[in-house]
Motif scaffolding. Sequence first.
Motif, PDB file in Angstrom:
ATOM      1  N   ILE A 151      55.843  21.907  85.634  1.00 40.66           N
ATOM      2  CA  ILE A 151      56.802  20.935  86.180  1.00 40.66           C
ATOM      3  C   ILE A 151      57.396  21.475  87.476  1.00 40.66           C
ATOM      4  CG2 ILE A 151      59.065  19.868  85.780  1.00 40.66           C
ATOM      5  CD1 ILE A 151      58.298  19.658  82.836  1.00 40.66           C
ATOM      6  N   ARG A 152      57.718  22.757  87.541  1.00 38.81           N
ATOM      7  CA  ARG A 152      58.260  23.360  88.755  1.00 38.81           C
ATOM      8  C   ARG A 152      57.257  23.238  89.898  1.00 38.81           C
ATOM      9  NH1 ARG A 152      59.689  28.837  87.329  1.00 38.81           N
ATOM     10  NH2 ARG A 152      61.459  27.860  86.309  1.00 38.81           N
ATOM     11  N   ASP A 153      55.997  23.549  89.617  1.00 37.05           N
ATOM     12  CA  ASP A 153      54.967  23.431  90.658  1.00 37.05           C
ATOM     13  C   ASP A 153      54.831  21.988  91.148  1.00 37.05           C
ATOM     14  OD1 ASP A 153      54.432  26.126  90.603  1.00 37.05           O
ATOM     15  OD2 ASP A 153      52.679  25.944  89.264  1.00 37.05           O
ATOM     16  N   GLU A 154      54.847  21.052  90.188  1.00 33.81           N
ATOM     17  CA  GLU A 154      54.725  19.639  90.570  1.00 33.81           C
ATOM     18  C   GLU A 154      55.917  19.193  91.434  1.00 33.81           C
ATOM     19  OE1 GLU A 154      52.200  17.376  90.146  1.00 33.81           O
ATOM     20  OE2 GLU A 154      51.120  19.185  89.515  1.00 33.81           O
ATOM     21  N   LEU A 155      57.130  19.633  91.044  1.00 30.37           N
ATOM     22  CA  LEU A 155      58.318  19.269  91.831  1.00 30.37           C
ATOM     23  C   LEU A 155      58.259  19.883  93.232  1.00 30.37           C
ATOM     24  CD1 LEU A 155      61.173  19.515  89.165  1.00 30.37           C
ATOM     25  CD2 LEU A 155      60.283  17.450  90.269  1.00 30.37           C
ATOM     26  N   GLN A 156      57.773  21.105  93.336  1.00 32.67           N
ATOM     27  CA  GLN A 156      57.647  21.730  94.658  1.00 32.67           C
ATOM     28  C   GLN A 156      56.639  20.964  95.513  1.00 32.67           C
ATOM     29  OE1 GLN A 156      56.712  25.814  93.954  1.00 32.67           O
ATOM     30  NE2 GLN A 156      58.843  26.372  93.476  1.00 32.67           N
ATOM     31  N   HIS A 157      55.538  20.527  94.909  1.00 33.16           N
ATOM     32  CA  HIS A 157      54.560  19.722  95.667  1.00 33.16           C
ATOM     33  C   HIS A 157      55.161  18.394  96.100  1.00 33.16           C
ATOM     34  CE1 HIS A 157      51.261  22.444  95.188  1.00 33.16           C
ATOM     35  NE2 HIS A 157      51.153  22.286  93.868  1.00 33.16           N
ATOM     36  N   LEU A 158      55.962  17.773  95.226  1.00 35.46           N
ATOM     37  CA  LEU A 158      56.609  16.508  95.593  1.00 35.46           C
ATOM     38  C   LEU A 158      57.628  16.717  96.721  1.00 35.46           C
ATOM     39  CD1 LEU A 158      57.204  14.809  92.124  1.00 35.46           C
ATOM     40  CD2 LEU A 158      55.704  14.027  93.958  1.00 35.46           C
ATOM     41  N   LEU A 159      58.387  17.812  96.640  1.00 41.31           N
ATOM     42  CA  LEU A 159      59.343  18.095  97.717  1.00 41.31           C
ATOM     43  C   LEU A 159      58.627  18.296  99.051  1.00 41.31           C
ATOM     44  CD1 LEU A 159      61.959  20.438  96.008  1.00 41.31           C
ATOM     45  CD2 LEU A 159      62.370  18.185  97.000  1.00 41.31           C
ATOM     46  N   LYS A 160      57.530  18.998  99.030  1.00 41.68           N
ATOM     47  CA  LYS A 160      56.766  19.203 100.263  1.00 41.68           C
ATOM     48  C   LYS A 160      56.232  17.880 100.800  1.00 41.68           C
ATOM     49  CE  LYS A 160      55.310  23.924  99.365  1.00 41.68           C
ATOM     50  NZ  LYS A 160      54.191  24.798  99.037  1.00 41.68           N
ATOM     51  N   ASP A 161      55.752  17.032  99.894  1.00 40.70           N
ATOM     52  CA  ASP A 161      55.269  15.717 100.320  1.00 40.70           C
ATOM     53  C   ASP A 161      56.400  14.887 100.922  1.00 40.70           C
ATOM     54  OD1 ASP A 161      52.668  16.169  99.651  1.00 40.70           O
ATOM     55  OD2 ASP A 161      52.766  15.118  97.713  1.00 40.70           O
ATOM     56  N   LEU A 162      57.586  14.913 100.280  1.00 38.40           N
ATOM     57  CA  LEU A 162      58.726  14.150 100.798  1.00 38.40           C
ATOM     58  C   LEU A 162      59.188  14.687 102.135  1.00 38.40           C
ATOM     59  CD1 LEU A 162      60.837  13.589  97.532  1.00 38.40           C
ATOM     60  CD2 LEU A 162      59.616  11.873  98.866  1.00 38.40           C
ATOM     61  N   GLU A 163      59.227  16.023 102.273  1.00 32.80           N
ATOM     62  CA  GLU A 163      59.615  16.588 103.572  1.00 32.80           C
ATOM     63  C   GLU A 163      58.607  16.219 104.658  1.00 32.80           C
ATOM     64  OE1 GLU A 163      60.113  20.767 102.998  1.00 32.80           O
ATOM     65  OE2 GLU A 163      61.921  20.524 101.782  1.00 32.80           O
ATOM     66  N   GLY A 164      57.341  16.258 104.250  1.00 34.60           N
ATOM     67  CA  GLY A 164      56.304  15.887 105.220  1.00 34.60           C
ATOM     68  C   GLY A 164      56.409  14.418 105.605  1.00 34.60           C
ATOM     69  N   ARG A 165      56.745  13.544 104.732  1.00 28.45           N
ATOM     70  CA  ARG A 165      56.873  12.131 105.019  1.00 28.45           C
ATOM     71  C   ARG A 165      58.151  11.874 105.859  1.00 28.45           C
ATOM     72  NH1 ARG A 165      55.239   9.040  99.459  1.00 28.45           N
ATOM     73  NH2 ARG A 165      53.103   9.762  99.434  1.00 28.45           N
ATOM     74  N   ARG A 166      59.202  12.623 105.590  1.00 26.99           N
ATOM     75  CA  ARG A 166      60.430  12.439 106.336  1.00 26.99           C
ATOM     76  C   ARG A 166      60.197  12.840 107.809  1.00 26.99           C
ATOM     77  NH1 ARG A 166      65.487  15.695 104.708  1.00 26.99           N
ATOM     78  NH2 ARG A 166      64.495  15.569 102.729  1.00 26.99           N
TER      79      ARG A 166
END
Length: 169
Positions: A151-166
Amino acid sequence: MSTGLDRVRDQRRLGRLDQPREIRLVPRLYYDPEAFGVFSERIARFLGTARFLVYMTGFVLVWFAWNVLAPMTWRFDPYPFIFLTLILSLQASYAAPLILLAQNRQDDRDRVQYEGDRARDERSVSDTEYLTREVASLRMAMSEVATRDWIRDELQHLLKDLEGRRRDG
Protein backbone atom coordinates in the motif's frame (compact mmCIF):
# COMPACT_ATOMS: atom_id res chain seq x y z
CA MET A 1 -32.92 -93.45 30.65
CA SER A 2 -30.03 -91.38 29.26
CA THR A 3 -30.80 -87.82 28.19
CA GLY A 4 -29.00 -85.74 25.59
CA LEU A 5 -27.44 -83.69 28.37
CA ASP A 6 -25.92 -86.84 29.91
CA ARG A 7 -24.38 -87.77 26.53
CA VAL A 8 -22.84 -84.30 26.20
CA ARG A 9 -21.35 -84.61 29.69
CA ASP A 10 -19.94 -88.05 28.82
CA GLN A 11 -18.35 -86.68 25.62
CA ARG A 12 -16.74 -83.82 27.54
CA ARG A 13 -15.39 -86.25 30.10
CA LEU A 14 -14.07 -88.66 27.47
CA GLY A 15 -12.87 -86.04 25.01
CA ARG A 16 -13.57 -85.81 21.30
CA LEU A 17 -14.62 -88.97 19.56
CA ASP A 18 -12.76 -88.17 16.34
CA GLN A 19 -9.39 -88.01 18.09
CA PRO A 20 -7.54 -90.67 20.05
CA ARG A 21 -7.60 -90.31 23.81
CA GLU A 22 -4.37 -88.95 25.26
CA ILE A 23 -3.03 -91.07 28.07
CA ARG A 24 -0.44 -89.38 30.26
CA LEU A 25 1.65 -91.26 32.75
CA VAL A 26 3.21 -88.03 33.99
CA PRO A 27 0.88 -85.06 34.46
CA ARG A 28 1.55 -82.07 32.24
CA LEU A 29 3.32 -79.24 34.01
CA TYR A 30 1.78 -75.81 33.65
CA TYR A 31 3.76 -72.63 34.20
CA ASP A 32 3.31 -68.96 33.63
CA PRO A 33 5.33 -68.10 30.49
CA GLU A 34 5.62 -64.45 31.51
CA ALA A 35 7.04 -65.28 34.94
CA PHE A 36 9.45 -67.77 33.41
CA GLY A 37 10.52 -65.18 30.83
CA VAL A 38 11.19 -62.59 33.54
CA PHE A 39 13.17 -65.20 35.47
CA SER A 40 15.24 -66.08 32.39
CA GLU A 41 15.97 -62.40 31.71
CA ARG A 42 17.24 -61.94 35.26
CA ILE A 43 19.54 -64.93 34.90
CA ALA A 44 20.76 -63.77 31.48
CA ARG A 45 21.49 -60.30 32.88
CA PHE A 46 23.44 -61.82 35.77
CA LEU A 47 25.40 -64.15 33.45
CA GLY A 48 26.53 -61.13 31.47
CA THR A 49 28.09 -59.27 34.40
CA ALA A 50 31.60 -59.03 35.74
CA ARG A 51 30.24 -60.16 39.12
CA PHE A 52 29.29 -63.53 37.62
CA LEU A 53 32.76 -63.91 36.08
CA VAL A 54 34.38 -63.13 39.44
CA TYR A 55 32.10 -65.58 41.27
CA MET A 56 32.69 -68.32 38.67
CA THR A 57 36.45 -67.75 38.72
CA GLY A 58 36.48 -67.88 42.52
CA PHE A 59 34.41 -71.07 42.49
CA VAL A 60 36.75 -72.80 40.02
CA LEU A 61 39.88 -71.65 41.90
CA VAL A 62 38.49 -72.93 45.21
CA TRP A 63 37.57 -76.22 43.49
CA PHE A 64 41.09 -76.58 42.07
CA ALA A 65 42.76 -75.64 45.34
CA TRP A 66 40.61 -78.05 47.35
CA ASN A 67 41.18 -80.98 45.01
CA VAL A 68 44.92 -80.36 44.61
CA LEU A 69 46.04 -79.13 48.04
CA ALA A 70 43.67 -80.93 50.43
CA PRO A 71 44.64 -84.28 51.96
CA MET A 72 43.87 -87.26 49.71
CA THR A 73 40.96 -88.41 51.84
CA TRP A 74 39.22 -85.03 51.53
CA ARG A 75 39.56 -84.73 47.75
CA PHE A 76 36.33 -85.50 45.92
CA ASP A 77 37.35 -84.69 42.30
CA PRO A 78 40.96 -85.69 41.50
CA TYR A 79 43.14 -84.13 38.81
CA PRO A 80 41.19 -84.50 35.56
CA PHE A 81 38.39 -82.69 37.43
CA ILE A 82 35.65 -84.65 35.68
CA PHE A 83 32.95 -83.60 38.15
CA LEU A 84 33.86 -79.92 37.67
CA THR A 85 33.66 -80.41 33.90
CA LEU A 86 30.22 -81.97 34.34
CA ILE A 87 29.01 -79.08 36.51
CA LEU A 88 30.31 -76.45 34.06
CA SER A 89 28.74 -78.30 31.12
CA LEU A 90 25.43 -78.48 32.94
CA GLN A 91 25.60 -74.77 33.75
CA ALA A 92 26.35 -73.96 30.09
CA SER A 93 23.55 -76.22 28.84
CA TYR A 94 21.05 -74.29 30.95
CA ALA A 95 22.58 -70.86 30.37
CA ALA A 96 22.40 -70.99 26.56
CA PRO A 97 18.62 -71.57 26.27
CA LEU A 98 17.90 -69.04 29.01
CA ILE A 99 19.97 -66.43 27.20
CA LEU A 100 18.19 -67.25 23.91
CA LEU A 101 14.80 -66.94 25.61
CA ALA A 102 15.79 -63.56 27.04
CA GLN A 103 16.97 -62.44 23.58
CA ASN A 104 13.68 -63.54 22.02
CA ARG A 105 11.74 -61.54 24.60
CA GLN A 106 13.96 -58.52 23.90
CA ASP A 107 13.36 -58.96 20.16
CA ASP A 108 9.61 -58.96 20.81
CA ARG A 109 9.88 -55.75 22.84
CA ASP A 110 12.06 -54.17 20.15
CA ARG A 111 9.52 -55.15 17.48
CA VAL A 112 6.66 -53.54 19.42
CA GLN A 113 8.74 -50.41 20.01
CA TYR A 114 9.71 -50.31 16.32
CA GLU A 115 6.05 -50.53 15.28
CA GLY A 116 5.18 -47.72 17.69
CA ASP A 117 8.05 -45.59 16.37
CA ARG A 118 6.98 -46.25 12.80
CA ALA A 119 3.38 -45.24 13.54
CA ARG A 120 4.60 -42.08 15.29
CA ASP A 121 6.87 -41.28 12.33
CA GLU A 122 3.98 -41.75 9.90
CA ARG A 123 1.86 -39.35 11.98
CA SER A 124 4.73 -36.84 12.01
CA VAL A 125 5.09 -37.07 8.24
CA SER A 126 1.36 -36.57 7.70
CA ASP A 127 1.36 -33.63 10.15
CA THR A 128 4.33 -32.10 8.33
CA GLU A 129 2.63 -32.51 4.96
CA TYR A 130 -0.54 -30.91 6.33
CA LEU A 131 1.42 -27.95 7.74
CA THR A 132 3.29 -27.57 4.44
CA ARG A 133 0.00 -27.39 2.55
CA GLU A 134 -1.34 -24.86 5.07
CA VAL A 135 1.77 -22.65 4.76
CA ALA A 136 1.55 -22.82 0.97
CA SER A 137 -2.12 -21.83 1.03
CA LEU A 138 -1.32 -18.95 3.42
CA ARG A 139 1.42 -17.74 1.08
CA MET A 140 -0.96 -17.86 -1.84
CA ALA A 141 -3.60 -16.00 0.17
CA MET A 142 -1.02 -13.43 1.29
CA SER A 143 -0.10 -12.67 -2.30
CA GLU A 144 -3.71 -11.56 -2.81
CA VAL A 145 -3.82 -9.47 0.41
CA ALA A 146 -2.68 -5.87 0.41
CA THR A 147 0.25 -5.55 2.76
CA ARG A 148 1.43 -2.33 4.39
CA ASP A 149 4.54 -2.18 2.18
CA TRP A 150 2.51 -2.72 -0.97
CA ILE A 151 0.00 0.00 0.00
CA ARG A 152 2.87 2.40 0.79
CA ASP A 153 4.48 1.71 -2.59
CA GLU A 154 1.15 2.20 -4.37
CA LEU A 155 0.53 5.50 -2.54
CA GLN A 156 4.03 6.73 -3.43
CA HIS A 157 3.38 5.89 -7.10
CA LEU A 158 0.05 7.74 -6.95
CA LEU A 159 1.71 10.78 -5.35
CA LYS A 160 4.33 10.83 -8.08
CA ASP A 161 1.62 10.57 -10.73
CA LEU A 162 -0.35 13.42 -9.11
CA GLU A 163 2.75 15.61 -8.84
CA GLY A 164 3.57 14.86 -12.44
CA ARG A 165 0.05 15.78 -13.55
CA ARG A 166 0.06 18.97 -11.48
CA ARG A 167 3.31 20.07 -13.18
CA ASP A 168 1.99 19.16 -16.57
CA GLY A 169 -1.34 20.60 -16.11
